[in-house]
Design an enzyme around this catalytic site. Sequence first.
Site, mmCIF file in Angstrom:
data_model
loop_
_atom_site.group_PDB
_atom_site.id
_atom_site.type_symbol
_atom_site.label_atom_id
_atom_site.label_comp_id
_atom_site.label_asym_id
_atom_site.label_seq_id
_atom_site.Cartn_x
_atom_site.Cartn_y
_atom_site.Cartn_z
ATOM 1 N N THR B 167 0.884 -1.177 0.000
ATOM 2 C CA THR B 167 0.000 0.000 0.000
ATOM 3 C C THR B 167 0.918 1.222 0.000
ATOM 4 O OG1 THR B 167 -0.259 -0.187 2.411
ATOM 5 C CG2 THR B 167 -1.973 -1.166 1.041
ATOM 6 N N LYS B 193 3.962 -6.995 4.262
ATOM 7 C CA LYS B 193 3.698 -5.571 4.017
ATOM 8 C C LYS B 193 3.244 -4.949 5.331
ATOM 9 C CE LYS B 193 0.230 -3.425 2.937
ATOM 10 N NZ LYS B 193 -0.360 -3.005 4.230
ATOM 11 N N THR B 204 -2.021 -1.796 8.038
ATOM 12 C CA THR B 204 -2.277 -3.229 8.071
ATOM 13 C C THR B 204 -0.986 -3.986 7.829
ATOM 14 O OG1 THR B 204 -4.598 -3.219 7.438
ATOM 15 C CG2 THR B 204 -3.340 -5.135 6.814
ATOM 16 N N GLU B 291 6.909 4.140 8.921
ATOM 17 C CA GLU B 291 6.702 5.476 8.362
ATOM 18 C C GLU B 291 7.657 6.492 8.963
ATOM 19 O OE1 GLU B 291 2.524 5.395 8.964
ATOM 20 O OE2 GLU B 291 2.246 5.276 6.792
ATOM 21 N N ASN B 421 1.416 10.999 8.479
ATOM 22 C CA ASN B 421 0.161 10.616 9.121
ATOM 23 C C ASN B 421 -0.842 11.728 9.365
ATOM 24 O OD1 ASN B 421 0.222 7.717 9.464
ATOM 25 N ND2 ASN B 421 2.101 8.129 10.587
#
Lengths: 425, 425
Positions: B167, B193, B204, B291, B421
Amino acid sequence: MRRHLSTVSKHVPSSGVYPLGFLVASTTAGLKKTAAPDMALVVSDRDCAGAAVFTRNAFAAAPVLVGREVIKTSGAAMRAVLVNAGCANACTGVQGIADTRTAIAKTAASLGLKSTGSTLMLSTGVIGVPLKMDRIEKGIDALSASVTKSSTASHEDWLAAATAIMTTDTFPKLRSKEFSVNGKVYRIAGWSKGAGMIHPNMATMLAGIFTDAAVSKPCLQAALSHAVERSFNAISVDGDTSTNDTLVVLANGAAGTKLIDDIKSSEFAQFQDNLTEFAAELAGLVVRDGEGATKFLDIQIENARTFEEGKAVATAIAKSPLVKTAMFGQDANWGRIVCAVGYSGVDIEPTKVNLWMESKNEIVHLFKDGAPHQVFDQADKDKAKRILAGEDIVIRVDLRLGKVKAQMFTCDLSFDYVKINIDYT
Amino acid sequence: MRRHLSTVSKHVPSSGVYPLGFLVASTTAGLKKTAAPDMALVVSDRDCAGAAVFTRNAFAAAPVLVGREVIKTSGAAMRAVLVNAGCANACTGVQGIADTRTAIAKTAASLGLKSTGSTLMLSTGVIGVPLKMDRIEKGIDALSASVTKSSTASHEDWLAAATAIMTTDTFPKLRSKEFSVNGKVYRIAGWSKGAGMIHPNMATMLAGIFTDAAVSKPCLQAALSHAVERSFNAISVDGDTSTNDTLVVLANGAAGTKLIDDIKSSEFAQFQDNLTEFAAELAGLVVRDGEGATKFLDIQIENARTFEEGKAVATAIAKSPLVKTAMFGQDANWGRIVCAVGYSGVDIEPTKVNLWMESKNEIVHLFKDGAPHQVFDQADKDKAKRILAGEDIVIRVDLRLGKVKAQMFTCDLSFDYVKINIDYT
């Protein structure tokens, strides 16, 4: 360097109504890197009931270790609270404990108190280095001299004390008010500090609350336990708990009324409600001064089975970095909130869950009976956008499992949180 | 927009050694906003033992709810794993469950499988919107056609599948290796992932592991439970757990050897160790692509009383925003780490605690027997600085309470984490 929720003056009162029988002083002992005031003293002119809650951190600092003893042995006859900023006296071993005892004994001697163990000492600041005792002792001399020559404490005295205990707080946190129990008027005042990191650092939350009501020690401890669960234990800036966190309350009875000593009485219930509301206000100030905070988030859980379950759900939401960054980004991200509800560990029923976001004037029902709702239409999106543009945001979740409410207060997670905490050495 | 740990190529293999008997395909069904591949299929040419662990989130997505049934009823005779990115099929009610069942039945029919319930479906992406079933069905047709005409899977096939399930991952996460049990060689391959947020979003984590060893279903589930505690349940990017998290492992026995079906055998122990090590490697890739991550933090707890207590201490450190921002800031902030140890809830003995930070070549002993150590001298400060300048940092804590080790892997908390985010709508 810091982004503020609002101007400093907005959260700082310009006057107050203070409890009778308490004297307040502050001084500059040279413990901070800046030449700012760094010690404060609050003394009652008579014995007080004293109650406190302390950090549960296993690395509890020396003032916490000594403080637990003081409350245990002298909690029915307390006289003073001494605070220093600039040095936390944590991870300082037996020397740290001896230093705390020395400072307490010195305070009692300077004030001419009969008991040498009726003073609580609170410390905040750098950890791993010992207190500079020569400066602490000179500070105590100055504080004692100041309170000895005064007969009352002014708004300026209280505000100066709230200022002296600041570390990286951006504004002093002081509140005072009158309240009544069965028609009789009392006064309550308090300060708090928190959310500040200093090298090599931790965030320490300290608060002191002082009232001229007459309350027995067991009743005061019970009311404080109730209040703290709904105030200082209901706030989260980043979920870290420091070695020095302490909340103390002294009740000196200077208002000259009947002792509140029956935990089943309506007087006790009224006192407890007032203490809880007051503590929540002081705790809220800590959140509003959260590092990098731009939003005040009020997480309300409705219809939980138990207070503990409601609190667990509220805490999962309040601690989620994904929720907190979404709020900073003004993103009506119901998915992250629902997700936090789902991993809170509480046995919820997904199809019963409802979620709203609210401002003072508007409300949007983002999630209804387990499915997204009011998230597709442009009018709803615009409404959510207006709600999220404000400083105060309510996130309300109805679990439909029972009848109990719980609440948490937190702030958003911003670029400035990272900036303040990376702390390049 | 994203800052990477390192170049993409560093973490992506250019070749591999893959398990026998598995066919792999991927396609572009039009589920992502970009025109990138978004569906993948791994099929075994014979029945496999299948085991899986699923999210504990109460808002478990439709593919998780259906997947639990599939593993329960068909776990001894699994054939395929179907994955789609672009839509998580979460918060989609009964329609979502029906859609998952339809996709599974369609896959079985297209592949000519006898059992319609031997396929696990994994979904990741946007939540709250239904699967576009016309596109999913066309995708299944394309995937089935692709695997039907091939007799083996190439490195490119496996890499394309790892890429299709991404993603906001910045690189495909694929690993493969040979391992041996009592001298017999097997192959294992897998992709993962994670750490990706998409609007309206959740992170996820999905992973699939495939081996040509022959393992009974109970042994496979036992080995997976052991492995997951030491791999995917030992990583934390931001502490949030999604509605779709799933880890599945299939063992097809195509290597043609004796079945591993005794949990007390040395064969089982060897298989379990290899699976654990492999899973930890796949999980580590998720952290490295966390991230905004710039550091890979390996939190090692030594001499805990129990694995659970060691894990609790490691988790408290790994989840502390204060520790994570300090690591981003390359600040040897032992105080924040000690503080996290202290509030972990484990009954530690402060004066026994020791703390080190380590790189591959250097080590600094920051905290010794409950007090700061090697933090005052300039040479020690310089050493800590060099350690913290690297990408891989070990934080090692010795509790001296028992003999058990535990470990967590996490990344730092950077400006880019917030940037990614906040997700301005």
